[in-house]
Design a protein around this motif. Structure first.
Motif, mmCIF file in Angstrom:
data_model
loop_
_atom_site.group_PDB
_atom_site.id
_atom_site.type_symbol
_atom_site.label_atom_id
_atom_site.label_comp_id
_atom_site.label_asym_id
_atom_site.label_seq_id
_atom_site.Cartn_x
_atom_site.Cartn_y
_atom_site.Cartn_z
ATOM 1 N N ALA A 73 0.825 -1.213 0.000
ATOM 2 C CA ALA A 73 0.000 0.000 0.000
ATOM 3 C C ALA A 73 0.856 1.259 0.000
ATOM 4 O O ALA A 73 0.528 2.251 -0.656
ATOM 5 C CB ALA A 73 -0.930 -0.007 1.209
ATOM 6 N N ARG A 74 1.969 1.217 0.727
ATOM 7 C CA ARG A 74 2.850 2.391 0.791
ATOM 8 C C ARG A 74 3.607 2.603 -0.508
ATOM 9 O O ARG A 74 4.100 3.700 -0.762
ATOM 10 C CB ARG A 74 3.852 2.237 1.941
ATOM 11 N N THR A 75 3.727 1.566 -1.318
ATOM 12 C CA THR A 75 4.472 1.671 -2.580
ATOM 13 C C THR A 75 3.539 1.417 -3.762
ATOM 14 O O THR A 75 3.886 0.739 -4.722
ATOM 15 C CB THR A 75 5.641 0.675 -2.600
ATOM 16 N N GLY A 76 2.358 1.994 -3.695
ATOM 17 C CA GLY A 76 1.359 1.772 -4.730
ATOM 18 C C GLY A 76 1.719 2.327 -6.093
ATOM 19 O O GLY A 76 1.142 1.922 -7.101
ATOM 20 N N THR A 77 2.648 3.262 -6.152
ATOM 21 C CA THR A 77 3.066 3.839 -7.441
ATOM 22 C C THR A 77 4.351 3.191 -7.952
ATOM 23 O O THR A 77 5.053 3.764 -8.784
ATOM 24 C CB THR A 77 3.287 5.354 -7.309
ATOM 25 N N LEU A 78 4.649 1.996 -7.470
ATOM 26 C CA LEU A 78 5.917 1.350 -7.802
ATOM 27 C C LEU A 78 6.126 1.181 -9.303
ATOM 28 O O LEU A 78 7.229 1.401 -9.810
ATOM 29 C CB LEU A 78 6.004 -0.012 -7.112
ATOM 30 N N THR A 79 5.088 0.804 -10.034
ATOM 31 C CA THR A 79 5.253 0.569 -11.472
ATOM 32 C C THR A 79 5.668 1.841 -12.192
ATOM 33 O O THR A 79 6.631 1.857 -12.973
ATOM 34 C CB THR A 79 3.953 0.024 -12.082
ATOM 35 N N ARG A 80 4.975 2.937 -11.933
ATOM 36 C CA ARG A 80 5.323 4.204 -12.592
ATOM 37 C C ARG A 80 6.675 4.723 -12.113
ATOM 38 O O ARG A 80 7.462 5.243 -12.899
ATOM 39 C CB ARG A 80 4.233 5.246 -12.338
#
Length: 215
Positions: A73-80
């Motif tokens: 949840a804390r790294t939800g933008t990991l892909t971008r």
């Protein structure tokens, strides 16, 4: 505090000054590509593999299901964030090549050794990079090589990573590479800071640590 540590900037923030040079074409000319940087394609599969590496490392470090879900949840933008870093890696590498800058394996290992000593060991360093920068253990050396390229590029220009001369070199490399980002992952509208979710804080952190080691 060392001057370079005070003045070092985030790679993403600095490239914002060169916004006209980093733009997404916003078309489907390269099916299957997450981005095209020069003549290199970053495929969706390659991007997903990088993200999987981080997730697997996070899972191994946090075996508890609830805690792992919190990490996700804390790294939800990991892909971008990961794609952003993969593109910027190539921009910086091109700028270093144009300046005749090279980094040896020995230099990378020396830097890693110093950082491991600071962190308290190899495993501890890998944990720090994973938690703070989203870098999987198997990508740590690549990440450190990037830091050395940035530092040596700045030195070759007689400046440091906070000065316009350094970012002008990156801007020239960006223009040559003509970055084409798949709209699925956003765009490169850095003029409006529309990709503020894709930062690379490790440039500032590691540049400062490296400067302290060599001071």
């Amino acid at each position: 505090m060392h001057r370079r540590r005070r003045t070092a900037l985030l790679l993403t923030a600095a490239i914002a000054a060169a916004a006209p040079l980093l733009t997404a074409c916003g078309n489907d000319a390269h099916p299957g590509a997450a981005a095209v940087v020069g003549d290199q394609r970053i495929t969706v599969a390659q991007l997903e593999n990088r993200v999987d590496e981080v997730r697997e490392a996070q899972r191994a470090a946090v075996p508890d299901d609830t805690q792992y879900q919190q990490v996700v949840a804390r790294t939800g933008t990991l892909t971008r964030d990961t794609l952003h870093s993969m593109v910027l890696d190539r921009v910086l590498h091109r700028a270093a090549q144009d300046a005749g800058v090279t980094v040896s394996r020995g230099e990378v290992q020396k830097m890693r050794g110093g950082l491991e000593e600071q962190a308290g060991g190899a495993k501890e360093l890998e944990t720090v990079w994973l938690q703070q920068y989203g870098v999987a253990p198997e990508r740590l050396d690549e990440n450190l090589r990037l830091q050395l390229e940035a530092q040596k590029l700045a030195e070759s220009l007689g400046t440091d990573t906070s000065r316009p001369e350094f970012w002008q070199a990156l801007s020239k490399a960006s223009a040559k590479l003509d970055v084409d980002l798949n709209p699925r992952y956003g765009d490169w509208d850095v003029q409006k800071s529309s990709r503020v979710d894709a930062k690379t804080p490790w440039l500032r952190e590691i540049t400062g640590q490296r400067s302290q080691q060599t001071a």
